[in-house]
Design an enzyme around this catalytic site. Structure first.
Site, PDB file in Angstrom:
ATOM      1  N   SER A 376       4.983  33.537  86.413  1.00  0.00           N
ATOM      2  CA  SER A 376       3.873  34.371  85.989  1.00  0.00           C
ATOM      3  C   SER A 376       4.415  35.589  85.264  1.00  0.00           C
ATOM      4  O   SER A 376       5.526  36.034  85.527  1.00  0.00           O
ATOM      5  CB  SER A 376       3.013  34.780  87.180  1.00  0.00           C
ATOM      6  OG  SER A 376       3.850  35.228  88.217  1.00  0.00           O
ATOM      7  N   GLY A 380      -0.526  36.607  82.861  1.00  0.00           N
ATOM      8  CA  GLY A 380      -1.052  35.535  83.692  1.00  0.00           C
ATOM      9  C   GLY A 380       0.033  34.554  84.061  1.00  0.00           C
ATOM     10  O   GLY A 380       1.208  34.915  84.141  1.00  0.00           O
ATOM     11  N   ASP A 491       8.385  42.772  72.143  1.00  0.00           N
ATOM     12  CA  ASP A 491       8.694  42.464  73.534  1.00  0.00           C
ATOM     13  C   ASP A 491       9.866  41.501  73.638  1.00  0.00           C
ATOM     14  O   ASP A 491       9.807  40.503  74.339  1.00  0.00           O
ATOM     15  CB  ASP A 491       7.450  41.922  74.236  1.00  0.00           C
ATOM     16  CG  ASP A 491       7.495  42.153  75.742  1.00  0.00           C
ATOM     17  OD1 ASP A 491       8.357  42.940  76.192  1.00  0.00           O
ATOM     18  OD2 ASP A 491       6.684  41.551  76.464  1.00  0.00           O
TER      19      ASP A 491
END
Ligand code: NAG
Ligand code: NAG
Ligand code: NAG
Ligand code: NAG
Ligand code: NAG
Ligand code: NAG
Ligand code: NAG
Ligand code: NAG
Length: 678
Positions: A376, A380, A491
């Site tokens: 996860s 989500g 990211d």
């Protein structure tokens, strides 16, 4: 320009044009060459040169070979003018070369589709009764007859046992017959070995749900017909998938032939076949390179004010707490605007990937069974599964319902990543929005880099680690410079680097990526990223730039070389990894930081390890101007360029440590001082 032509010469040069054509007429026979290139089919010029027959039509910028909703139909699009493919006198075949990019959108319910074909046919027009497995190439009247004079290269995603298809994802050469003359499973060839036996020889190219680039080259002097396929658009495999020199094209072709594409449907109404781009050249030249034009690629996102949120990379309880406080403050400052259902739905439909049904994905993942859960993350959970009808292994990311911010990232991710093709990016296969938001990716067999790196470091040799870093750097270069719009990933981190079957890096998770037109000043309303990977300046400039991605990549390098997590304090000396490395560097003792499992290797490797470690430190330099450009990083990792000299770090404590960053308030004087410097 002041030279004089001798009068006699002028005389002859005037007469020369009169003589040459007639003189050559009887000696050299005229060979007509054809040369064209269409990066899209939206222009009046392109549409004047190509005709679509039967169920085929022009759709926006593409050729759409069968009508939406059509069943048991076929369609063809052909270049209007005949093409000379046999020498006028010798009747020997002439060379030709073509490139194109196609997209097969399978049935939404079953995931099935038939195929698409490049055809060289004796006449204009389509073929009646050529639906389903005939791919619009033959009918039961013309199939198997030498009078058919048709050569086709089929890209078939359905296995018709009656036509001796080998599997449901193959490329075949069809000579007057739907039973292929030669066929092989679609793959990207990385070796010349005649069959693909293992990972070193190549890897499968799934032809459904992805733009596929095809190269077909026939060299008349060697009689060699080469066919290559790739999902990395513009990247031609070094070795052809099929290379066959046994065809007798002088027997097969007429003097004039017509070239184009065909496809067919069976009983499934939602299957669609597109051609995005096409180039062709006869008689000796290689066809021009084609690409997907950007005309409407940014349409879906243009009007959407995507607001970027913060992803939590929870590392250590102290840091988590700091971030929570930080986030809390951020949230209060921001007024989030949400997209309406309709807005994001239509944005999604603009994206290339396929829409899956919830049922399909639930079935694939055993109803999102705990056993299928891969992990996860910020948005989500991720589940692995297999699409029952096609056997394709997938990873499904279920966006958590609470995360309202996730909605924008979801749209951003689908519309962004859906259009990107690079061998070091995770391919997005599709999406579903019936019951919550789901993203479907190709499953990466070795999981994410952090799992291997921090749990089984001994399984990653230095060569593999270097290859992974090179892969991520190549992906970043593509995003920063090579794609039509500049994309800042925002990211980059070990858990977003996936490892494919050959342990190549595949950068994923574009939740935070935003599209920029090149040369646009970037400013975002919020800061985004993951702890430890975030460049210090992003906390107060709130801008994501190439340099902030480079910082994150530097942090990744440091993790890969040291085997330690960037965001975790170095216990021995209780300071951040960067401070620790700066100290080691000043003491000329960097070798101490290298992951012990790497040190066994030879001296050459050790030298490279040290270079890469220093590159990592340089990329994480507090001053963004000192950090190397992405292109430079790629060159350094490939050993093409030496490392730039490292600026001396006089007193590390005077530099802002990213770990310490939120401890300062934004108006703190040290921030302002730093800001004016940069
Ligand atoms: C194919 O079908 C169309 C429509 O039924 C018809 O007009 C055309 O003549 C047919 N072509 C051939 C070659 O039979
Ligand atoms: C072609 O298919 C039609 C319809 O199935 C059939 O009636 C006809 O006999 C077939 N023709 C040949 C030559 O097989
Ligand atoms: C070409 O394909 C035919 C039919 O599969 C095969 O017999 C032949 O060996 C192939 N030739 C080359 C050069 O690969
Ligand atoms: C086409 O692209 C390849 C790289 O895939 C490049 O090597 C080649 O020079 C390009 N050809 C032309 C005509 O631009
Ligand atoms: C065809 O492929 C073979 C093997 O990959 C290569 O040696 C040859 O040069 C290629 N020929 C053409 C015309 O591309
Ligand atoms: C190809 O076919 C033509 C016509 O049947 C024949 O004359 C020629 O010899 C054949 N070429 C080869 C290489 O078999
Ligand atoms: C065809 O092959 C010959 C011999 O290998 C080579 O000289 C020529 O450049 C090739 N032509 C093309 C278009 O690749
Ligand atoms: C065909 O197009 C290619 C690529 O655009 C070009 O390099 C070549 O010179 C052209 N050939 C002719 C005969 O126009």
């Amino acid at each position: 320009m002041n030279y004089r032509i001798h009068p006699l010469l002028r005389f002859t040069s005037c007469l020369l044009p009169l003589f040459i054509p007639s003189a050559l007429w009887g000696v050299v026979s005229q060979t007509q060459t054809t040369n064209f290139s269409f990066n899209g089919f939206g222009s009046a010029d392109a549409r004047a040169q190509i005709t679509c027959y039967q169920s085929a039509s022009f759709q926006e910028n593409n050729l759409q070979l069968t009508e939406t909703g059509a069943v048991q139909a076929s369609g063809r699009c052909l270049y209007n003018k005949p093409i000379q493919l046999l020498h006028s006198e010798t009747h020997n075949p002439l060379s030709f070369s073509t490139q194109f990019i196609f997209f097969i959108q399978p049935s939404a319910n079953s995931g099935l589709a038939d195929g698409i074909a490049f055809v060289i046919a004796p006449t204009l027009g389509g073929v009646n009764g050529s639906s389903q497995g005939y791919i619009g190439i033959f009918s039961n009247e013309t199939n198997g007859k030498s009078s058919t004079h048709t050569l086709a290269v089929e890209f078939d995603t359905y296995k018709n046992p009656e036509y001796e298809d080998m599997d449901d994802n193959h490329v075949g050469i069809d000579v007057n017959n739907i039973v292929s003359y030669a066929a092989t499973s679609a793959a990207y060839r990385t070796s010349s070995y005649p069959t693909i036996q293992n990972a070193n020889d190549g890897y499968a190219v799934l032809m459904r749900n992805a733009a596929v680039h095809v190269w077909i080259d026939f060299n008349a002097s060697t009689n060699q017909l080469n066919i290559s396929v790739s999902r990395d658009l513009g990247v031609k495999p070094t070795y052809a998938l099929i290379s066959n020199s046994s065809l007798n094209l002088s027997e097969l072709f007429n003097n004039d032939m017509y070239v184009g594409f065909s496809a067919s449907t069976g009983t499934l109404p939602t299957v669609l076949y597109y051609v995005y781009a096409w180039s062709f050249s006869s008689n000796g030249h290689l066809a021009a390179n084609v690409s997907i034009v950007s005309e409407n690629t940014s349409k879906g996102t243009r009007n959407i004010a995507i607001i970027i949120g913060v992803v939590l990379g929870a590392v250590g309880s102290v840091i988590t707490l700091l971030i929570s406080l930080y986030m809390y403050r951020r949230r209060k400052l921001l007024k989030l605007k949400y997209l309406s259902q309709d807005q994001w739905r239509s944005a999604l439909q603009e994206g290339l990937p396929q829409e899956f049904t919830y049922h399909e994905l639930a079935k694939a993942t055993n109803n999102f069974n705990e056993k299928n859960r891969l992990g996860s993350g910020g948005f989500g959970e991720v589940f692995q599964g297999t699409i029952a009808t096609s056997g394709v292994s997938i990873a499904v990311k279920r966006i958590s319902n609470e995360s309202k911010q996730g909605l924008k990232e979801f749209v951003s991710e689908v519309t962004t990543i859906g259009r990107l093709r690079h061998r070091n990016l995770v391919p997005l296969l599709g999406w579903s929005q019936e019951k919550g938001l789901l993203l479907v990716y190709e499953l990466m067999p070795h999981g994410s880099l952090d799992q291997v790196l921090f749990n089984h470091p001994e399984q990653l040799s230095w060569d593999q680690r270097l290859n992974i870093l090179r892969g991520v750097a190549a992906a970043l270069l593509y995003l920063h410079e090579e794609y039509e719009q500049k994309i800042i990933h925002r990211d980059v981190k070990a858990s977003n680097v996936m490892l494919d079957a050959q342990m190549n890096a595949r950068l994923g998770d574009f939740g935070l990526a935003r599209l920029y037109g090149h040369d646009v000043v970037h400013s975002t309303t919020n800061v985004a990223g993951t702890w430890g990977y975030m460049a210090p300046e992003s906390f107060f400039t709130r801008k994501a730039t190439e340099q902030t991605d480079v910082f994150s990549f530097g942090a990744l390098i440091l993790e890969v070389v040291t085997g330690r997590r960037i965001g975790v304090m170095i216990e021995e000396i209780s300071c951040s990894m960067l401070e620790w490395l700066w100290t080691l560097q000043r003491n000329n003792n960097l070798v101490e930081a290298i992951d012990p499992v790497l040190l066994k290797e030879d001296k050459d490797s050790n030298d490279m390890i040290k270079i890469v470690l220093e590159l990592g430190i340089l990329c994480c330099f507090p001053d963004p101007k000192v950090r190397p450009l992405t292109r430079r990083i790629v060159q350094i990792l490939n050993g093409e360029t030496p490392l730039p000299t490292m600026p001396s770090i006089a007193s590390p404590s005077s530099l802002l440590s990213p770990v310490a960053m939120p401890l300062f308030s934004e108006s703190s004087s040290s921030f302002l001082a730093y800001k004016t410097e940069t």
